[in-house]
Design a protein around this motif. Structure first.
Motif, PDB file in Angstrom:
ATOM      1  N   ARG A 143       1.735  -7.826  -6.951  1.00 22.60           N
ATOM      2  CA  ARG A 143       0.992  -6.739  -6.319  1.00 22.60           C
ATOM      3  C   ARG A 143       0.386  -7.242  -5.018  1.00 22.60           C
ATOM      4  O   ARG A 143      -0.157  -8.322  -4.961  1.00 22.60           O
ATOM      5  CB  ARG A 143      -0.080  -6.225  -7.263  1.00 22.60           C
ATOM      6  CG  ARG A 143       0.541  -5.607  -8.515  1.00 22.60           C
ATOM      7  CD  ARG A 143      -0.488  -5.134  -9.494  1.00 22.60           C
ATOM      8  NE  ARG A 143      -1.191  -3.937  -9.075  1.00 22.60           N
ATOM      9  CZ  ARG A 143      -0.691  -2.701  -9.125  1.00 22.60           C
ATOM     10  NH1 ARG A 143       0.524  -2.523  -9.549  1.00 22.60           N
ATOM     11  NH2 ARG A 143      -1.404  -1.672  -8.746  1.00 22.60           N
ATOM     12  N   ILE A 144       0.482  -6.427  -3.968  1.00 22.39           N
ATOM     13  CA  ILE A 144       0.010  -6.780  -2.631  1.00 22.39           C
ATOM     14  C   ILE A 144      -0.928  -5.680  -2.149  1.00 22.39           C
ATOM     15  O   ILE A 144      -0.696  -4.504  -2.396  1.00 22.39           O
ATOM     16  CB  ILE A 144       1.197  -6.893  -1.652  1.00 22.39           C
ATOM     17  CG1 ILE A 144       2.167  -7.954  -2.144  1.00 22.39           C
ATOM     18  CG2 ILE A 144       0.723  -7.211  -0.252  1.00 22.39           C
ATOM     19  CD1 ILE A 144       3.458  -7.963  -1.390  1.00 22.39           C
ATOM     20  N   ASP A 145      -1.956  -6.072  -1.440  1.00 21.70           N
ATOM     21  CA  ASP A 145      -2.896  -5.121  -0.843  1.00 21.70           C
ATOM     22  C   ASP A 145      -2.110  -4.182   0.074  1.00 21.70           C
ATOM     23  O   ASP A 145      -1.437  -4.620   0.997  1.00 21.70           O
ATOM     24  CB  ASP A 145      -3.953  -5.904  -0.064  1.00 21.70           C
ATOM     25  CG  ASP A 145      -4.992  -5.030   0.603  1.00 21.70           C
ATOM     26  OD1 ASP A 145      -4.683  -3.879   0.957  1.00 21.70           O
ATOM     27  OD2 ASP A 145      -6.115  -5.506   0.796  1.00 21.70           O
ATOM     28  N   ASP A 146      -2.180  -2.883  -0.174  1.00 23.58           N
ATOM     29  CA  ASP A 146      -1.373  -1.930   0.586  1.00 23.58           C
ATOM     30  C   ASP A 146      -1.774  -1.859   2.058  1.00 23.58           C
ATOM     31  O   ASP A 146      -0.937  -1.631   2.929  1.00 23.58           O
ATOM     32  CB  ASP A 146      -1.395  -0.542  -0.051  1.00 23.58           C
ATOM     33  CG  ASP A 146      -2.760   0.119  -0.056  1.00 23.58           C
ATOM     34  OD1 ASP A 146      -3.774  -0.583   0.071  1.00 23.58           O
ATOM     35  OD2 ASP A 146      -2.810   1.350  -0.198  1.00 23.58           O
ATOM     36  N   GLY A 204       8.743  -2.567   2.683  1.00 28.75           N
ATOM     37  CA  GLY A 204       7.700  -3.527   2.346  1.00 28.75           C
ATOM     38  C   GLY A 204       8.247  -4.852   1.853  1.00 28.75           C
ATOM     39  O   GLY A 204       7.769  -5.912   2.235  1.00 28.75           O
ATOM     40  N   ALA A 205       9.251  -4.810   0.995  1.00 31.83           N
ATOM     41  CA  ALA A 205       9.813  -6.053   0.458  1.00 31.83           C
ATOM     42  C   ALA A 205      10.444  -6.889   1.563  1.00 31.83           C
ATOM     43  O   ALA A 205      10.292  -8.109   1.600  1.00 31.83           O
ATOM     44  CB  ALA A 205      10.841  -5.742  -0.628  1.00 31.83           C
ATOM     45  N   ALA A 206      11.131  -6.247   2.482  1.00 31.91           N
ATOM     46  CA  ALA A 206      11.744  -6.975   3.598  1.00 31.91           C
ATOM     47  C   ALA A 206      10.668  -7.579   4.492  1.00 31.91           C
ATOM     48  O   ALA A 206      10.821  -8.682   5.014  1.00 31.91           O
ATOM     49  CB  ALA A 206      12.646  -6.052   4.404  1.00 31.91           C
ATOM     50  N   THR A 207       9.564  -6.870   4.666  1.00 32.05           N
ATOM     51  CA  THR A 207       8.451  -7.377   5.473  1.00 32.05           C
ATOM     52  C   THR A 207       7.864  -8.626   4.836  1.00 32.05           C
ATOM     53  O   THR A 207       7.615  -9.626   5.508  1.00 32.05           O
ATOM     54  CB  THR A 207       7.358  -6.300   5.626  1.00 32.05           C
ATOM     55  OG1 THR A 207       7.919  -5.161   6.270  1.00 32.05           O
ATOM     56  CG2 THR A 207       6.177  -6.815   6.432  1.00 32.05           C
ATOM     57  N   VAL A 208       7.653  -8.590   3.526  1.00 29.04           N
ATOM     58  CA  VAL A 208       7.113  -9.749   2.822  1.00 29.04           C
ATOM     59  C   VAL A 208       8.089 -10.915   2.916  1.00 29.04           C
ATOM     60  O   VAL A 208       7.695 -12.051   3.194  1.00 29.04           O
ATOM     61  CB  VAL A 208       6.799  -9.411   1.348  1.00 29.04           C
ATOM     62  CG1 VAL A 208       6.452 -10.665   0.564  1.00 29.04           C
ATOM     63  CG2 VAL A 208       5.671  -8.400   1.266  1.00 29.04           C
ATOM     64  N   ALA A 220      -3.259  -1.734  -4.622  1.00 22.08           N
ATOM     65  CA  ALA A 220      -2.203  -2.730  -4.517  1.00 22.08           C
ATOM     66  C   ALA A 220      -0.868  -2.060  -4.778  1.00 22.08           C
ATOM     67  O   ALA A 220      -0.776  -1.123  -5.562  1.00 22.08           O
ATOM     68  CB  ALA A 220      -2.440  -3.849  -5.524  1.00 22.08           C
ATOM     69  N   VAL A 221       0.161  -2.523  -4.076  1.00 26.75           N
ATOM     70  CA  VAL A 221       1.494  -1.972  -4.276  1.00 26.75           C
ATOM     71  C   VAL A 221       2.394  -3.060  -4.836  1.00 26.75           C
ATOM     72  O   VAL A 221       2.336  -4.202  -4.392  1.00 26.75           O
ATOM     73  CB  VAL A 221       2.098  -1.418  -2.956  1.00 26.75           C
ATOM     74  CG1 VAL A 221       1.392  -0.172  -2.521  1.00 26.75           C
ATOM     75  CG2 VAL A 221       2.076  -2.450  -1.862  1.00 26.75           C
ATOM     76  N   PRO A 222       3.209  -2.745  -5.829  1.00 30.26           N
ATOM     77  CA  PRO A 222       4.117  -3.759  -6.379  1.00 30.26           C
ATOM     78  C   PRO A 222       5.325  -3.961  -5.463  1.00 30.26           C
ATOM     79  O   PRO A 222       5.861  -3.011  -4.908  1.00 30.26           O
ATOM     80  CB  PRO A 222       4.540  -3.168  -7.725  1.00 30.26           C
ATOM     81  CG  PRO A 222       4.359  -1.693  -7.564  1.00 30.26           C
ATOM     82  CD  PRO A 222       3.259  -1.495  -6.551  1.00 30.26           C
ATOM     83  N   VAL A 223       5.704  -5.211  -5.276  1.00 35.32           N
ATOM     84  CA  VAL A 223       6.868  -5.552  -4.458  1.00 35.32           C
ATOM     85  C   VAL A 223       7.636  -6.642  -5.193  1.00 35.32           C
ATOM     86  O   VAL A 223       7.042  -7.605  -5.677  1.00 35.32           O
ATOM     87  CB  VAL A 223       6.425  -6.074  -3.061  1.00 35.32           C
ATOM     88  CG1 VAL A 223       7.610  -6.515  -2.248  1.00 35.32           C
ATOM     89  CG2 VAL A 223       5.632  -5.025  -2.314  1.00 35.32           C
ATOM     90  N   ALA A 224       8.949  -6.505  -5.270  1.00 35.59           N
ATOM     91  CA  ALA A 224       9.791  -7.545  -5.865  1.00 35.59           C
ATOM     92  C   ALA A 224      10.094  -8.575  -4.788  1.00 35.59           C
ATOM     93  O   ALA A 224      10.493  -8.238  -3.685  1.00 35.59           O
ATOM     94  CB  ALA A 224      11.078  -6.936  -6.405  1.00 35.59           C
ATOM     95  N   ILE A 225       9.866  -9.847  -5.109  1.00 38.69           N
ATOM     96  CA  ILE A 225      10.014 -10.931  -4.148  1.00 38.69           C
ATOM     97  C   ILE A 225      10.869 -12.029  -4.751  1.00 38.69           C
ATOM     98  O   ILE A 225      10.776 -12.313  -5.947  1.00 38.69           O
ATOM     99  CB  ILE A 225       8.629 -11.516  -3.791  1.00 38.69           C
ATOM    100  CG1 ILE A 225       7.755 -10.434  -3.162  1.00 38.69           C
ATOM    101  CG2 ILE A 225       8.743 -12.693  -2.846  1.00 38.69           C
ATOM    102  CD1 ILE A 225       6.329 -10.851  -3.009  1.00 38.69           C
ATOM    103  N   ASP A 226      11.665 -12.663  -3.936  1.00 35.26           N
ATOM    104  CA  ASP A 226      12.466 -13.810  -4.355  1.00 35.26           C
ATOM    105  C   ASP A 226      11.509 -14.930  -4.752  1.00 35.26           C
ATOM    106  O   ASP A 226      10.763 -15.446  -3.918  1.00 35.26           O
ATOM    107  CB  ASP A 226      13.367 -14.244  -3.199  1.00 35.26           C
ATOM    108  CG  ASP A 226      14.233 -15.442  -3.532  1.00 35.26           C
ATOM    109  OD1 ASP A 226      13.849 -16.258  -4.389  1.00 35.26           O
ATOM    110  OD2 ASP A 226      15.299 -15.577  -2.903  1.00 35.26           O
ATOM    111  N   ALA A 241      -2.047 -15.553  -2.707  1.00 35.09           N
ATOM    112  CA  ALA A 241      -2.595 -16.173  -1.492  1.00 35.09           C
ATOM    113  C   ALA A 241      -1.482 -16.544  -0.519  1.00 35.09           C
ATOM    114  O   ALA A 241      -1.657 -16.437   0.694  1.00 35.09           O
ATOM    115  CB  ALA A 241      -3.428 -17.395  -1.855  1.00 35.09           C
ATOM    116  N   VAL A 242      -0.326 -16.977  -1.044  1.00 34.90           N
ATOM    117  CA  VAL A 242       0.812 -17.315  -0.184  1.00 34.90           C
ATOM    118  C   VAL A 242       1.278 -16.063   0.560  1.00 34.90           C
ATOM    119  O   VAL A 242       1.504 -16.090   1.776  1.00 34.90           O
ATOM    120  CB  VAL A 242       1.987 -17.912  -0.991  1.00 34.90           C
ATOM    121  CG1 VAL A 242       3.242 -18.037  -0.139  1.00 34.90           C
ATOM    122  CG2 VAL A 242       1.603 -19.261  -1.565  1.00 34.90           C
ATOM    123  N   ILE A 243       1.399 -14.960  -0.153  1.00 34.23           N
ATOM    124  CA  ILE A 243       1.860 -13.723   0.475  1.00 34.23           C
ATOM    125  C   ILE A 243       0.839 -13.228   1.487  1.00 34.23           C
ATOM    126  O   ILE A 243       1.192 -12.843   2.603  1.00 34.23           O
ATOM    127  CB  ILE A 243       2.151 -12.649  -0.594  1.00 34.23           C
ATOM    128  CG1 ILE A 243       3.372 -13.080  -1.407  1.00 34.23           C
ATOM    129  CG2 ILE A 243       2.372 -11.284   0.047  1.00 34.23           C
ATOM    130  CD1 ILE A 243       3.625 -12.245  -2.615  1.00 34.23           C
TER     131      ILE A 243
END
Length: 122
Positions: A6-9, A24-28, A54-60, A78-80
């Motif tokens: 989850r990421i702060d929208d 959003g996922a591509a941005t992250v 917070a918005v959920p995003v799938a990340i590698d 914190a990394v994101i």
């Protein structure tokens, strides 16, 4: 391997706007790749109050882990956040430089160098 986090929208929206991105996922992923590439020294990330949802995003997951090692941060969130803030800052610096284009000094630096010290340019 992909993980969901989850990421702060609001932070994500700022980063997407900085990139002119719609995904959003591509941005992250872009922000994480930039963090890995910079491999700069880690900086403490001040606590941030989550203003929006917070918005959920799938990340590698491998990319996230590599980015964390590159900048010396263990927490996935914190990394994101670090990577997104770096992306926003870089976009702001690039925009500021573009806005400076066309203003400033007009002269022939090569001619000044050839004339040597103490000589004024024509």
């Amino acid at each position: 391997m992909s993980i969901a986090i989850r990421i702060d929208d609001i932070l994500l929206a700022e980063a997407m706007a900085a990139l002119g991105a719609e995904d959003g996922a591509a941005t992250v992923a872009t922000a994480l790749r930039a963090a890995v590439a910079s491999r700069g020294p880690s900086r403490a990330i001040p606590p941030r109050a989550v203003v929006g949802a917070a918005v959920p995003v799938a990340i590698d997951g491998d990319l996230l882990a590599e980015a964390g090692r590159a900048v010396g941060i263990e927490s996935e969130g914190a990394v994101i956040e670090f990577a997104l803030r770096q992306l926003i800052d870089r976009a702001a610096r690039e925009r500021a430089l573009r806005e400076l284009d066309g203003i400033g000094w007009h002269g022939d630096l090569d001619a000044i160098r050839l004339e040597g010290p103490g000589h004024a340019a024509p």
